[in-house]
Design a protein around this motif. Sequence first.
Motif, PDB file in Angstrom:
ATOM      1  N   GLU A 251     -57.319  13.102 -95.621  1.00  0.00           N
ATOM      2  CA  GLU A 251     -58.632  12.546 -95.606  1.00  0.00           C
ATOM      3  C   GLU A 251     -58.081  10.910 -95.667  1.00  0.00           C
ATOM      4  OE1 GLU A 251     -58.632  16.322 -97.339  1.00  0.00           O
ATOM      5  OE2 GLU A 251     -57.484  14.942 -97.913  1.00  0.00           O
ATOM      6  N   GLN A 252     -56.992  10.457 -96.267  1.00  0.00           N
ATOM      7  CA  GLN A 252     -56.694   9.036 -96.321  1.00  0.00           C
ATOM      8  C   GLN A 252     -56.662   8.695 -94.720  1.00  0.00           C
ATOM      9  OE1 GLN A 252     -53.595   9.084 -98.943  1.00  0.00           O
ATOM     10  NE2 GLN A 252     -54.520   7.592-100.282  1.00  0.00           N
ATOM     11  N   TRP A 253     -55.919   9.490 -93.917  1.00  0.00           N
ATOM     12  CA  TRP A 253     -55.547   9.391 -92.643  1.00  0.00           C
ATOM     13  C   TRP A 253     -56.759   9.152 -91.852  1.00  0.00           C
ATOM     14  CZ3 TRP A 253     -51.133   7.988 -89.804  1.00  0.00           C
ATOM     15  CH2 TRP A 253     -51.322   7.964 -88.381  1.00  0.00           C
ATOM     16  N   ASP A 254     -57.826  10.244 -91.881  1.00  0.00           N
ATOM     17  CA  ASP A 254     -59.092  10.161 -91.105  1.00  0.00           C
ATOM     18  C   ASP A 254     -59.832   8.949 -91.759  1.00  0.00           C
ATOM     19  OD1 ASP A 254     -58.648  12.498 -90.180  1.00  0.00           O
ATOM     20  OD2 ASP A 254     -59.672  13.839 -91.792  1.00  0.00           O
ATOM     21  N   TRP A 255     -59.864   8.446 -93.068  1.00  0.00           N
ATOM     22  CA  TRP A 255     -60.414   7.212 -93.288  1.00  0.00           C
ATOM     23  C   TRP A 255     -60.024   6.052 -92.518  1.00  0.00           C
ATOM     24  CZ3 TRP A 255     -59.652   2.153 -94.685  1.00  0.00           C
ATOM     25  CH2 TRP A 255     -60.616   1.473 -95.443  1.00  0.00           C
ATOM     26  N   CYS A 256     -58.745   5.842 -92.040  1.00  0.00           N
ATOM     27  CA  CYS A 256     -58.021   4.796 -91.296  1.00  0.00           C
ATOM     28  C   CYS A 256     -58.579   4.646 -90.060  1.00  0.00           C
ATOM     29  CB  CYS A 256     -56.475   5.039 -91.749  1.00  0.00           C
ATOM     30  SG  CYS A 256     -55.857   4.705 -92.951  1.00  0.00           S
ATOM     31  N   VAL A 257     -58.591   6.193 -89.493  1.00  0.00           N
ATOM     32  CA  VAL A 257     -59.058   6.267 -88.148  1.00  0.00           C
ATOM     33  C   VAL A 257     -60.541   5.865 -87.997  1.00  0.00           C
ATOM     34  CG1 VAL A 257     -59.448   7.987 -86.305  1.00  0.00           C
ATOM     35  CG2 VAL A 257     -57.268   7.903 -87.626  1.00  0.00           C
ATOM     36  N   THR A 258     -61.355   6.215 -88.793  1.00  0.00           N
ATOM     37  CA  THR A 258     -62.698   6.037 -88.704  1.00  0.00           C
ATOM     38  C   THR A 258     -63.061   4.419 -88.964  1.00  0.00           C
ATOM     39  OG1 THR A 258     -63.272   7.915 -89.835  1.00  0.00           O
ATOM     40  CG2 THR A 258     -65.005   6.265 -89.858  1.00  0.00           C
ATOM     41  N   ASN A 259     -61.997   3.752 -89.897  1.00  0.00           N
ATOM     42  CA  ASN A 259     -62.312   2.189 -90.114  1.00  0.00           C
ATOM     43  C   ASN A 259     -61.360   1.491 -89.201  1.00  0.00           C
ATOM     44  OD1 ASN A 259     -64.413   2.438 -92.276  1.00  0.00           O
ATOM     45  ND2 ASN A 259     -63.027   4.027 -93.039  1.00  0.00           N
ATOM     46  N   GLU A 260     -60.705   1.980 -88.444  1.00  0.00           N
ATOM     47  CA  GLU A 260     -59.780   1.192 -87.743  1.00  0.00           C
ATOM     48  C   GLU A 260     -60.136  -0.081 -87.447  1.00  0.00           C
ATOM     49  OE1 GLU A 260     -56.140   1.881 -84.524  1.00  0.00           O
ATOM     50  OE2 GLU A 260     -57.631   3.440 -84.503  1.00  0.00           O
ATOM     51  N   ALA A 262     -62.883  -1.897 -88.266  1.00  0.00           N
ATOM     52  CA  ALA A 262     -63.151  -2.808 -89.273  1.00  0.00           C
ATOM     53  C   ALA A 262     -61.665  -3.425 -89.967  1.00  0.00           C
ATOM     54  CB  ALA A 262     -63.829  -2.005 -90.457  1.00  0.00           C
ATOM     55  N   ILE A 263     -60.660  -2.550 -90.181  1.00  0.00           N
ATOM     56  CA  ILE A 263     -59.495  -3.084 -90.564  1.00  0.00           C
ATOM     57  C   ILE A 263     -58.730  -4.182 -89.847  1.00  0.00           C
ATOM     58  CG2 ILE A 263     -57.074  -2.219 -91.121  1.00  0.00           C
ATOM     59  CD1 ILE A 263     -58.279   0.686 -91.512  1.00  0.00           C
ATOM     60  N   TRP A 264     -58.849  -3.765 -88.800  1.00  0.00           N
ATOM     61  CA  TRP A 264     -58.289  -5.037 -87.613  1.00  0.00           C
ATOM     62  C   TRP A 264     -59.046  -6.176 -87.745  1.00  0.00           C
ATOM     63  CZ3 TRP A 264     -53.855  -6.194 -85.707  1.00  0.00           C
ATOM     64  CH2 TRP A 264     -53.771  -7.199 -84.628  1.00  0.00           C
ATOM     65  N   THR A 266     -61.081  -7.229 -90.058  1.00  0.00           N
ATOM     66  CA  THR A 266     -60.697  -8.010 -91.398  1.00  0.00           C
ATOM     67  C   THR A 266     -59.305  -8.818 -91.150  1.00  0.00           C
ATOM     68  OG1 THR A 266     -62.028  -6.217 -92.640  1.00  0.00           O
ATOM     69  CG2 THR A 266     -60.384  -7.804 -93.763  1.00  0.00           C
ATOM     70  N   ILE A 267     -58.210  -8.247 -90.728  1.00  0.00           N
ATOM     71  CA  ILE A 267     -56.992  -8.794 -90.790  1.00  0.00           C
ATOM     72  C   ILE A 267     -57.247 -10.238 -89.861  1.00  0.00           C
ATOM     73  CG2 ILE A 267     -54.752  -8.828 -89.873  1.00  0.00           C
ATOM     74  CD1 ILE A 267     -54.652  -5.753 -90.422  1.00  0.00           C
ATOM     75  N   MET A 268     -57.957 -10.102 -88.777  1.00  0.00           N
ATOM     76  CA  MET A 268     -58.012 -11.241 -87.998  1.00  0.00           C
ATOM     77  C   MET A 268     -59.231 -12.348 -88.430  1.00  0.00           C
ATOM     78  SD  MET A 268     -56.212 -10.343 -85.512  1.00  0.00           S
ATOM     79  CE  MET A 268     -56.374 -11.798 -84.333  1.00  0.00           C
ATOM     80  N   ASP A 269     -60.157 -11.585 -89.169  1.00  0.00           N
ATOM     81  CA  ASP A 269     -61.151 -12.678 -89.638  1.00  0.00           C
ATOM     82  C   ASP A 269     -60.645 -13.540 -90.857  1.00  0.00           C
ATOM     83  OD1 ASP A 269     -63.054 -11.821 -87.779  1.00  0.00           O
ATOM     84  OD2 ASP A 269     -63.827 -10.610 -89.259  1.00  0.00           O
ATOM     85  N   LYS A 342     -56.554  -2.248 -78.801  1.00  0.00           N
ATOM     86  CA  LYS A 342     -57.948  -2.301 -79.053  1.00  0.00           C
ATOM     87  C   LYS A 342     -58.718  -1.148 -79.824  1.00  0.00           C
ATOM     88  CE  LYS A 342     -58.557  -5.209 -74.844  1.00  0.00           C
ATOM     89  NZ  LYS A 342     -59.486  -5.425 -73.448  1.00  0.00           N
ATOM     90  N   PRO A 343     -58.568  -1.290 -81.039  1.00  0.00           N
ATOM     91  CA  PRO A 343     -58.999  -0.316 -81.886  1.00  0.00           C
ATOM     92  C   PRO A 343     -60.634   0.019 -81.690  1.00  0.00           C
ATOM     93  CG  PRO A 343     -58.785  -2.285 -83.352  1.00  0.00           C
ATOM     94  CD  PRO A 343     -58.238  -2.537 -82.062  1.00  0.00           C
TER      95      PRO A 343
END
Length: 343
Positions: A251-260, A262-264, A266-269, A342-343
């Motif tokens: 489930e944690q892995w799937d969360w990362c894939v779904t939000n990849e 947004a994660i990237w 956020t890091i850039m912003d 490019k996520p």
Amino acid sequence: MEQFNFNRCFTHGLLFLVFLILSVGCTHKRSYFPKNMEQQHVEIIRFDNDLLNVSTDSALSDVRVLYDKYETFMPVFTENILGIAADDTLYLADALPMFLGDTLYGFAETNAEVRRQFADITDLQEQIDGAFTRIHYLYNDLPLPTIYFFISGFNASILFIDDDIAVGTDMYLGSDWKYYNRVVYNYQKQTMCRSSIPVDVVSAYLFRNLPYTSTKNRLLENMIYRGKIMYLLSLLLPDYQDYEIMGYSEEQWDWCVTNELAIWNTIMDKRDLFNSESMVLTSYLNDGPFTSEISQDSPGRLGTWIGWRIAESYMEHNPEVTLQQLIENGDAQAILENSFYKP
């Protein structure tokens, strides 16, 4: 990335499209290892079994037998796990049976469970042998470790003794083992299971023998370094799912894939990619219940996860690059740029 390729290539015809989809879908499974590799066998020494055979009635003689049989490991165990001077055999003979038979902290019941769960370790031996066969193919100059299984009293999962590795088997009894609630946080328990042993052993070996060498200590360099190690680890243990390699739940892995994306973003912003502040690095890279720079809904170590995705993308887009070249490439900026991530 696949959708971009679909749009670009649609007009070239259905046949080419099918070929493209198949090739993109399989690139991360690129074969790096021949079938005829020289097979390696890693010796697993069952110090835990011999330790659990120490009897109250014959403790002093049993301790002396352990010192004779384990000249290197017994002093390490005595000093680092029990906190007893290695040469104080008389005190050790009194203390060891109490340590093994303790009921207050659940050691006695835990040790019985170790005997039961680890009576047969054939599956672990096969996974570890397979991983080190692949490591030897890539780096035949690296020493092959000996692995000691030991009882840690909930003190340690992995220890290094020079080039050798010790595994605290009492730390791998399953996330639901009742005594773990006393010694670890909930987020740590999911990897405290038997199947995590090969992952932890090989991961520790890689981080020790393929160390971080960059003179820059920015998030980017740390992400790429750890991501490269995780990418390599996934190839060394091909029977494991990616989420198991990462130490996540599915489930944690799937969360990362779904939000990849947004994660990237956020890091850039937040302009964290080139940040070298210790608190920022800790948030993205250290284990924890979540990655505080991203979201309380996220798993920990998202910097490592993104680094893995970048390393994987880099190898997909640069099929001429070998695994050794990937690991040896210390230019994180170049890896990011040539990954076309490019996520």
